[in-house]
Write an enzyme that holds these catalytic residues in place. Structure first.
Site, PDB file in Angstrom:
ATOM      1  N   ASP A 121     -51.222   1.180   4.445  1.00 56.69           N
ATOM      2  CA  ASP A 121     -50.659   0.098   3.435  1.00 56.69           C
ATOM      3  C   ASP A 121     -49.168   0.205   3.889  1.00 56.69           C
ATOM      4  OD1 ASP A 121     -50.437  -1.458   0.956  1.00 56.69           O
ATOM      5  OD2 ASP A 121     -50.230   0.205  -0.098  1.00 56.69           O
ATOM      6  N   HIS A 128     -39.041  -5.684  -3.358  1.00 58.31           N
ATOM      7  CA  HIS A 128     -39.541  -4.428  -3.989  1.00 58.31           C
ATOM      8  C   HIS A 128     -38.834  -2.892  -3.590  1.00 58.31           C
ATOM      9  CE1 HIS A 128     -42.657  -1.655  -5.270  1.00 58.31           C
ATOM     10  NE2 HIS A 128     -42.868  -1.248  -4.140  1.00 58.31           N
ATOM     11  N   GLU A 195     -50.163  -2.480  -8.105  1.00 61.25           N
ATOM     12  CA  GLU A 195     -49.375  -3.263  -6.951  1.00 61.25           C
ATOM     13  C   GLU A 195     -49.939  -4.386  -6.463  1.00 61.25           C
ATOM     14  OE1 GLU A 195     -48.012  -0.508  -3.914  1.00 61.25           O
ATOM     15  OE2 GLU A 195     -46.683   0.679  -5.444  1.00 61.25           O
ATOM     16  N   GLU A 197     -50.836  -7.021  -3.956  1.00 63.88           N
ATOM     17  CA  GLU A 197     -50.450  -6.840  -2.630  1.00 63.88           C
ATOM     18  C   GLU A 197     -51.667  -8.071  -1.893  1.00 63.88           C
ATOM     19  OE1 GLU A 197     -50.590  -3.320  -0.536  1.00 63.88           O
ATOM     20  OE2 GLU A 197     -49.759  -2.273  -2.232  1.00 63.88           O
ATOM     21  N   ASP A 229     -53.422  -2.187  -5.173  1.00 65.85           N
ATOM     22  CA  ASP A 229     -53.088  -0.756  -4.782  1.00 65.85           C
ATOM     23  C   ASP A 229     -52.500  -0.080  -5.976  1.00 65.85           C
ATOM     24  OD1 ASP A 229     -52.469   1.597  -3.304  1.00 65.85           O
ATOM     25  OD2 ASP A 229     -50.447   0.947  -2.918  1.00 65.85           O
ATOM     26  N   ARG A 233     -47.903   6.645 -10.689  1.00 67.94           N
ATOM     27  CA  ARG A 233     -46.707   7.068 -10.429  1.00 67.94           C
ATOM     28  C   ARG A 233     -46.176   8.279 -10.857  1.00 67.94           C
ATOM     29  NH1 ARG A 233     -45.481   2.756  -7.078  1.00 67.94           N
ATOM     30  NH2 ARG A 233     -45.907   0.815  -7.956  1.00 67.94           N
ATOM     31  N   GLN A 236     -47.683  10.706  -8.203  1.00 66.92           N
ATOM     32  CA  GLN A 236     -46.970  10.312  -6.857  1.00 66.92           C
ATOM     33  C   GLN A 236     -45.550  10.792  -6.718  1.00 66.92           C
ATOM     34  OE1 GLN A 236     -46.535   5.916  -6.279  1.00 66.92           O
ATOM     35  NE2 GLN A 236     -45.574   6.279  -4.465  1.00 66.92           N
ATOM     36  N   TYR A 240     -44.938  13.440  -3.659  1.00 66.73           N
ATOM     37  CA  TYR A 240     -44.473  12.783  -2.135  1.00 66.73           C
ATOM     38  C   TYR A 240     -43.317  13.234  -1.956  1.00 66.73           C
ATOM     39  CZ  TYR A 240     -41.089   9.404  -4.208  1.00 66.73           C
ATOM     40  OH  TYR A 240     -39.827   8.890  -4.767  1.00 66.73           O
ATOM     41  N   LYS A 249     -52.292   7.544  -5.115  1.00 68.79           N
ATOM     42  CA  LYS A 249     -52.927   6.260  -4.464  1.00 68.79           C
ATOM     43  C   LYS A 249     -54.348   6.273  -4.230  1.00 68.79           C
ATOM     44  CE  LYS A 249     -48.466   4.124  -3.560  1.00 68.79           C
ATOM     45  NZ  LYS A 249     -48.479   2.737  -4.053  1.00 68.79           N
ATOM     46  N   THR A 253     -58.494   1.568  -4.474  1.00 69.00           N
ATOM     47  CA  THR A 253     -57.866   0.490  -3.978  1.00 69.00           C
ATOM     48  C   THR A 253     -58.764  -0.997  -4.075  1.00 69.00           C
ATOM     49  OG1 THR A 253     -56.550   1.536  -2.414  1.00 69.00           O
ATOM     50  CG2 THR A 253     -56.536  -0.826  -1.925  1.00 69.00           C
ATOM     51  N   THR A 344     -46.593  -3.713  -1.871  1.00 70.79           N
ATOM     52  CA  THR A 344     -46.099  -4.857  -3.027  1.00 70.79           C
ATOM     53  C   THR A 344     -45.556  -6.041  -2.758  1.00 70.79           C
ATOM     54  OG1 THR A 344     -46.405  -2.660  -4.252  1.00 70.79           O
ATOM     55  CG2 THR A 344     -45.109  -4.513  -5.345  1.00 70.79           C
ATOM     56  N   GLU A 358     -41.628  -1.900 -11.422  1.00 73.09           N
ATOM     57  CA  GLU A 358     -40.402  -2.869 -11.611  1.00 73.09           C
ATOM     58  C   GLU A 358     -40.286  -3.531 -12.725  1.00 73.09           C
ATOM     59  OE1 GLU A 358     -40.134  -4.723  -7.332  1.00 73.09           O
ATOM     60  OE2 GLU A 358     -42.236  -4.034  -7.503  1.00 73.09           O
TER      61      GLU A 358
END
Length: 411
Positions: A121, A128, A195, A197, A229, A233, A236, A240, A249, A253, A344, A358
């Site tokens: 990904d 974004h 997300e 995509e 995706d 959050r 993550q 991360y 994630k 998917t 995204t 966002e």
């Protein structure tokens, strides 16, 4: 006589007409047997049975329970099969032979159309990336990371949790830690996001140690599909640093049941946005002999049937060809069935943002929906991604929807 109406005379402008013909895998109602199908209007043609009925040499590629053999056959075969299918559904002489081989979409089960080999990904939308930078690094001099304009940033995901549209998405559990918390806690994600995509499907493999150049994109990539995706959050954010996405994630998917071949999108090809930094040669697509690498795809994101965003794919800074070149430049090989996501898709306006992160500015701003307020997804929410692209003579090319409903998860 066929058992139902067949879609030879579609309404003018149908986005799934003979100019499109996306591929999928289906089972007739009540049957466990899977086979390759091609969508025409609101019907699906049993492509393998049609090939057999017409004595076509492509039976071996189409009378299969997966798109894998067709993907592996290479670009010449892809074009030849597409020409044959177009003739089968448009030339009156063929119609009697295949009229009984159409199934209404409402009467079939759709499956993941190919076995996903590897999944990568990317993070290719400048809009974004800048939004995310402003959310999490509001005091930074530049909202982009220093490497962003020099290479397509990406991560390797989990191919085994790629699921077909219509599959429920179980709310994931994991560790999370708010800034004010003394220690992490464990439980279901409370910031579940989407997300919007586009996914690209690799057909022809490549040799280990041999990078794939920009000009070879169409020799290896068969087609594309919409991709969601899903992202936890809160999970993550805690995991991360310093590495990339992991459990936030890898739980799911979602991809469309229909793969649109690149040959159906010739009229949708556009130049990418102007480059602001000089690119290294393997990523430089400014040469006159390099085909336009962008695609004009118009995406809509809906929650419970209410459209919340319309991200334009034509704004993506890094193209699918550049992403393919970058992910193989170290010699990594491609396999049939590899899938890579665009990252995204977000446009420059607030109504074109492709994630709730966002759209709500990380929960600060509330989305007003007909069924209530949202910052992130609630159990029971149904997310639908849909899209179309310009086609021949002003006709739209429809992309298969991606639908997923959030269901509660155990702790």
């Amino acid at each position: 006589m066929p058992p139902f109406d067949v879609p030879f005379d579609l309404p003018e402008g149908d986005p799934f007409g003979p100019h499109n013909l996306p591929y999928g895998v289906f089972s007739p109602s009540g049957s466990a047997e899977r086979t390759v199908g091609v969508r025409l209007g609101d019907h699906v043609l049993d492509a393998g049975a049609a090939a057999a009925a017409l004595g076509s040499p492509y039976v071996s590629l189409l009378a299969r329970p997966s798109l894998g053999p067709l993907l592996a056959a290479g670009r010449t075969a892809w074009s030849d099969v597409r020409r044959a299918l177009t003739a089968w559904v448009t030339v009156p002489a063929h119609q009697e032979a295949i009229a009984g081989l159409f199934h209404p979409l409402s009467s079939v089960d759709l499956h993941l159309p190919f076995e996903v080999a590897d999944y990568v990904d990317f993070y290719a939308s400048e809009n974004h990336a800048r939004n995310v930078g402003q959310i999490f690094r509001p005091d930074a001099a530049d909202s982009l990371t220093p490497n962003w304009k020099h290479l397509p940033i990406g991560y390797h995901g989990r191919s085994g949790t790629v699921v077909v549209s219509g599959t429920d998405v179980v709310r994931p559990s994991g560790q999370r830690k708010a800034p004010a918390d003394a220690a992490p806690v464990f439980g279901p994600s409370v910031r579940l996001d989407i997300e919007a995509e586009v996914g690209f499907v690799v057909g022809t493999p490549s040799e280990l140690g041999r990078p794939v150049g920009l000009g070879d994109f169409r020799e290896h990539v068969f087609g594309l599909c919409l991709l969601n995706d899903w992202s936890a959050r809160d999970i993550q954010a805690w995991e991360y640093v310093p590495l990339g996405p992991f459990l936030g994630k890898s739980f799911a998917t979602s991809v469309s049941a229909w793969i649109t071949p690149l040959d159906a999108l010739e009229e949708a090809r556009v130049a990418p946005p102007e480059r602001t930094h000089e690119l290294l040669p393997y990523l430089d697509d400014s040469a006159a002999d390099v085909e336009p690498g962008g695609y004009d795809l118009r995406i809509s994101v809906a929650i419970n049937g209410h459209v919340v965003s319309e991200p334009p794919f034509s704004t993506m800074y890094w193209t699918a060809a550049q992403q393919l070149a970058h992910m193989t430049v170290n010699g990594a090989s491609l396999r049939t069935g590899d899938l890579y996501g665009s990252g995204t898709v977000s446009g420059p306006s607030a109504a074109e943002r492709g994630s709730l992160l966002e759209l709500t500015w990380n929960g600060r701003d509330v989305l007003e929906l007909p069924d209530g307020k949202r910052t992130f997804l609630e159990d029971g929410d149904v997310v639908t991604l849909s899209a179309w692209a310009p086609g021949p003579d002003g006709v739209r090319v429809g992309l298969g929807d991606v639908v997923g409903q959030v269901v509660p998860g155990g702790v």
